[in-house]
Design a protein around this motif. Sequence first.
Motif, PDB file in Angstrom:
ATOM      1  N   LEU A 303     -23.201  -6.670   8.871  1.00  0.00           N
ATOM      2  CA  LEU A 303     -22.370  -6.921  10.545  1.00  0.00           C
ATOM      3  C   LEU A 303     -23.448  -5.932  11.428  1.00  0.00           C
ATOM      4  CD1 LEU A 303     -20.713  -8.267  13.038  1.00  0.00           C
ATOM      5  CD2 LEU A 303     -18.523  -6.471  10.969  1.00  0.00           C
ATOM      6  N   LEU A 304     -23.692  -4.421  10.483  1.00  0.00           N
ATOM      7  CA  LEU A 304     -24.026  -3.733  10.608  1.00  0.00           C
ATOM      8  C   LEU A 304     -25.713  -3.454  11.351  1.00  0.00           C
ATOM      9  CD1 LEU A 304     -22.888  -0.495   8.699  1.00  0.00           C
ATOM     10  CD2 LEU A 304     -22.687  -0.392  11.094  1.00  0.00           C
ATOM     11  N   ILE A 305     -26.695  -4.201  10.439  1.00  0.00           N
ATOM     12  CA  ILE A 305     -27.650  -4.110  11.326  1.00  0.00           C
ATOM     13  C   ILE A 305     -27.702  -5.839  12.141  1.00  0.00           C
ATOM     14  CG2 ILE A 305     -29.882  -5.835  10.409  1.00  0.00           C
ATOM     15  CD1 ILE A 305     -29.138  -4.603   7.553  1.00  0.00           C
ATOM     16  N   LYS A 306     -26.929  -6.135  12.602  1.00  0.00           N
ATOM     17  CA  LYS A 306     -26.809  -7.345  13.562  1.00  0.00           C
ATOM     18  C   LYS A 306     -26.127  -6.843  15.102  1.00  0.00           C
ATOM     19  CE  LYS A 306     -24.353 -11.642  14.885  1.00  0.00           C
ATOM     20  NZ  LYS A 306     -23.273 -12.353  14.415  1.00  0.00           N
ATOM     21  N   LEU A 307     -25.058  -6.072  14.678  1.00  0.00           N
ATOM     22  CA  LEU A 307     -24.887  -5.359  15.902  1.00  0.00           C
ATOM     23  C   LEU A 307     -25.114  -4.368  16.379  1.00  0.00           C
ATOM     24  CD1 LEU A 307     -20.756  -4.651  15.034  1.00  0.00           C
ATOM     25  CD2 LEU A 307     -22.735  -6.384  16.370  1.00  0.00           C
ATOM     26  N   ILE A 308     -26.392  -3.079  15.523  1.00  0.00           N
ATOM     27  CA  ILE A 308     -27.103  -2.410  15.720  1.00  0.00           C
ATOM     28  C   ILE A 308     -28.341  -2.693  16.192  1.00  0.00           C
ATOM     29  CG2 ILE A 308     -28.103   0.096  15.019  1.00  0.00           C
ATOM     30  CD1 ILE A 308     -25.786   0.908  13.063  1.00  0.00           C
ATOM     31  N   ASN A 309     -29.031  -3.407  15.987  1.00  0.00           N
ATOM     32  CA  ASN A 309     -30.075  -3.803  16.514  1.00  0.00           C
ATOM     33  C   ASN A 309     -29.765  -4.646  17.863  1.00  0.00           C
ATOM     34  OD1 ASN A 309     -32.021  -4.099  14.669  1.00  0.00           O
ATOM     35  ND2 ASN A 309     -31.541  -5.517  13.103  1.00  0.00           N
ATOM     36  N   ASP A 335     -30.513  14.661  18.207  1.00  0.00           N
ATOM     37  CA  ASP A 335     -30.091  14.743  19.485  1.00  0.00           C
ATOM     38  C   ASP A 335     -29.119  13.729  19.837  1.00  0.00           C
ATOM     39  OD1 ASP A 335     -31.782  16.394  20.643  1.00  0.00           O
ATOM     40  OD2 ASP A 335     -32.738  15.240  21.586  1.00  0.00           O
ATOM     41  N   VAL A 336     -29.697  12.154  18.541  1.00  0.00           N
ATOM     42  CA  VAL A 336     -28.503  11.292  19.096  1.00  0.00           C
ATOM     43  C   VAL A 336     -27.053  12.042  17.283  1.00  0.00           C
ATOM     44  CG1 VAL A 336     -27.790   8.968  18.430  1.00  0.00           C
ATOM     45  CG2 VAL A 336     -29.913  10.192  19.422  1.00  0.00           C
ATOM     46  N   GLU A 337     -27.608  11.704  16.310  1.00  0.00           N
ATOM     47  CA  GLU A 337     -26.536  12.466  15.558  1.00  0.00           C
ATOM     48  C   GLU A 337     -25.504  13.258  16.441  1.00  0.00           C
ATOM     49  OE1 GLU A 337     -25.709  15.704  12.041  1.00  0.00           O
ATOM     50  OE2 GLU A 337     -28.268  15.258  12.245  1.00  0.00           O
ATOM     51  N   LEU A 338     -26.170  14.445  17.073  1.00  0.00           N
ATOM     52  CA  LEU A 338     -25.346  15.248  17.575  1.00  0.00           C
ATOM     53  C   LEU A 338     -24.690  14.602  18.379  1.00  0.00           C
ATOM     54  CD1 LEU A 338     -27.579  18.576  17.958  1.00  0.00           C
ATOM     55  CD2 LEU A 338     -25.557  18.418  15.947  1.00  0.00           C
ATOM     56  N   GLU A 339     -25.351  14.330  19.935  1.00  0.00           N
ATOM     57  CA  GLU A 339     -24.044  13.219  20.479  1.00  0.00           C
ATOM     58  C   GLU A 339     -22.756  12.018  19.839  1.00  0.00           C
ATOM     59  OE1 GLU A 339     -22.804  12.723  24.774  1.00  0.00           O
ATOM     60  OE2 GLU A 339     -24.293  14.387  23.152  1.00  0.00           O
ATOM     61  N   CYS A 340     -23.224  11.382  18.644  1.00  0.00           N
ATOM     62  CA  CYS A 340     -22.632  10.334  17.911  1.00  0.00           C
ATOM     63  C   CYS A 340     -21.405  12.365  17.371  1.00  0.00           C
ATOM     64  CB  CYS A 340     -23.389  10.026  16.713  1.00  0.00           C
ATOM     65  SG  CYS A 340     -24.184   8.732  16.815  1.00  0.00           S
ATOM     66  N   ARG A 341     -21.788  12.932  16.838  1.00  0.00           N
ATOM     67  CA  ARG A 341     -20.679  13.508  16.384  1.00  0.00           C
ATOM     68  C   ARG A 341     -19.486  13.904  17.492  1.00  0.00           C
ATOM     69  NH1 ARG A 341     -21.909  18.635  13.433  1.00  0.00           N
ATOM     70  NH2 ARG A 341     -23.727  17.279  12.612  1.00  0.00           N
ATOM     71  N   LYS A 342     -20.483  14.759  18.586  1.00  0.00           N
ATOM     72  CA  LYS A 342     -19.149  14.384  19.608  1.00  0.00           C
ATOM     73  C   LYS A 342     -17.753  13.501  19.997  1.00  0.00           C
ATOM     74  CE  LYS A 342     -22.475  17.692  22.263  1.00  0.00           C
ATOM     75  NZ  LYS A 342     -23.613  17.585  23.313  1.00  0.00           N
ATOM     76  N   MET A 343     -19.007  12.685  19.572  1.00  0.00           N
ATOM     77  CA  MET A 343     -18.071  11.304  20.095  1.00  0.00           C
ATOM     78  C   MET A 343     -17.512  10.546  19.411  1.00  0.00           C
ATOM     79  SD  MET A 343     -20.658   8.684  22.317  1.00  0.00           S
ATOM     80  CE  MET A 343     -21.241   9.316  23.907  1.00  0.00           C
ATOM     81  N   GLY A 344     -17.553  11.560  17.918  1.00  0.00           N
ATOM     82  CA  GLY A 344     -16.590  10.728  16.382  1.00  0.00           C
ATOM     83  C   GLY A 344     -16.830  10.275  16.113  1.00  0.00           C
ATOM     84  N   LEU A 345     -18.676  10.401  15.450  1.00  0.00           N
ATOM     85  CA  LEU A 345     -18.774   9.456  14.337  1.00  0.00           C
ATOM     86  C   LEU A 345     -19.599  10.565  13.869  1.00  0.00           C
ATOM     87  CD1 LEU A 345     -20.129   6.331  13.191  1.00  0.00           C
ATOM     88  CD2 LEU A 345     -21.587   6.981  14.493  1.00  0.00           C
ATOM     89  N   LYS A 369     -17.707  -2.014  13.411  1.00  0.00           N
ATOM     90  CA  LYS A 369     -17.831  -2.061  15.446  1.00  0.00           C
ATOM     91  C   LYS A 369     -17.610  -1.080  15.983  1.00  0.00           C
ATOM     92  CE  LYS A 369     -15.807  -6.943  15.289  1.00  0.00           C
ATOM     93  NZ  LYS A 369     -14.798  -8.036  16.157  1.00  0.00           N
ATOM     94  N   ARG A 370     -16.867   0.128  15.677  1.00  0.00           N
ATOM     95  CA  ARG A 370     -16.701   1.143  16.155  1.00  0.00           C
ATOM     96  C   ARG A 370     -17.813   2.001  15.973  1.00  0.00           C
ATOM     97  NH1 ARG A 370     -16.228   3.899  20.904  1.00  0.00           N
ATOM     98  NH2 ARG A 370     -15.383   5.566  20.813  1.00  0.00           N
ATOM     99  N   CYS A 371     -18.625   2.239  14.721  1.00  0.00           N
ATOM    100  CA  CYS A 371     -19.884   2.646  14.409  1.00  0.00           C
ATOM    101  C   CYS A 371     -21.128   2.475  15.372  1.00  0.00           C
ATOM    102  CB  CYS A 371     -20.069   1.996  13.249  1.00  0.00           C
ATOM    103  SG  CYS A 371     -21.897   3.670  13.123  1.00  0.00           S
ATOM    104  N   SER A 372     -21.341   1.117  16.230  1.00  0.00           N
ATOM    105  CA  SER A 372     -21.940   0.681  16.148  1.00  0.00           C
ATOM    106  C   SER A 372     -21.827   0.832  17.917  1.00  0.00           C
ATOM    107  CB  SER A 372     -21.647  -1.289  16.136  1.00  0.00           C
ATOM    108  OG  SER A 372     -23.043  -1.137  17.353  1.00  0.00           O
TER     109      SER A 372
END
Length: 389
Positions: A303-309, A335-345, A369-372
Amino acid sequence: MTSFNWNNIFLNNYGTPTIELVEGEGVVVKDSQGNIYLDFLSGIAVNALGHAHPAVIDAVSKQIRKLSHISNFYANEPAINLAEKLIAISNLDAKVFFCNSGAEANEAAIKLSRRTGKRNLIAANNSFHGRTMGSLSITGQLAKQKPFKPLLSDVQFIDINSKSGVRKIKRKTAAVFLESIQGEGGVTPCTNEFLKAVRAKTIKTKSLLVMDEVQTGLGRTGKWFGYENAGITPDVVTLAKALGGGLPMGAILVTGEAKELFEPGQHGSTFGGNPVVASAALATIDVIEKENLLENSLNMGELLIKLINQIEGVTEVRGRGLLLGVELTELAAKDVELECRKMGLLLNAVTEKTLRLAPALIVNIEQVKRCSEIIDDAIKSVKKSGNKS
């Protein structure tokens, strides 16, 4: 962060953390400021059952009230039961040695290979097997090796998934070390064909095949061990991370003639097979079995692969089960890691362009789903701010 000065009390090998985690439950953690995060890193693929799982808490609490540590001068029931359980789930005719980490497990495998009478080792470019001197010697990353040279000299590196790599395995080769998926190398899987070819060649040259399942073992790929996808039987399997259910434990499983190579006094570990940690490991394996988490790992990974793709800015998603690498088209992964952290991931930039996901095996559809969604939002936010690599 608490008031103490991190840099005054810790060595600078990790850098300075920007958040302090204080508690967690399942796949959710909270920091010292009260912020809530979805933990899709799991202590780098360690917390197979997430945080504060009641089965692990119960097992550890009961055992530590009875017997905490005795060393390997004496036997203890949890370690015996765990060794038997690992042999059973691996379906290998194996013997077990317990230690405390993946690096220690690989060090034990290196020493075991010396008992063959041969010295030459083969490992893969972009591999990671640990940071101790022996395990670092077979880690195919020059940046990690360079400050500590000279290392072991009889090590040759090959490219995974290459015929030329297989050809470099010779009769003088004591052992070949491989990860079924290179976790620190960008979450890059070995193909089944490559692993089968390596196994066939190592049988021909009488070389040990050591499968490093430290990051991929114990259900993370949808099977107990990642190498099972290729249908091969290794000589040695190294384990750690998820094995202890959040507590430090490593192990090696040794099969065939190799299981008779060590003699008394040739290797050991003070804390290896500690009854408290072995109890946590048994509880972890029991829950994985009872709750069918191998299937959940596979399903949630798909599911993760499907959503993130489907996310714009993602080139591909590599890996298997719940060890996945998200390759970004143009943005810097940090940069994306740090932005994800700000958003709760919580996840991590494992290479310049790759994000690594390794959530607990108990992760559910809503959390996936929330991760994606957060990754999608983070990529859009970084693009909008103009941060490109």
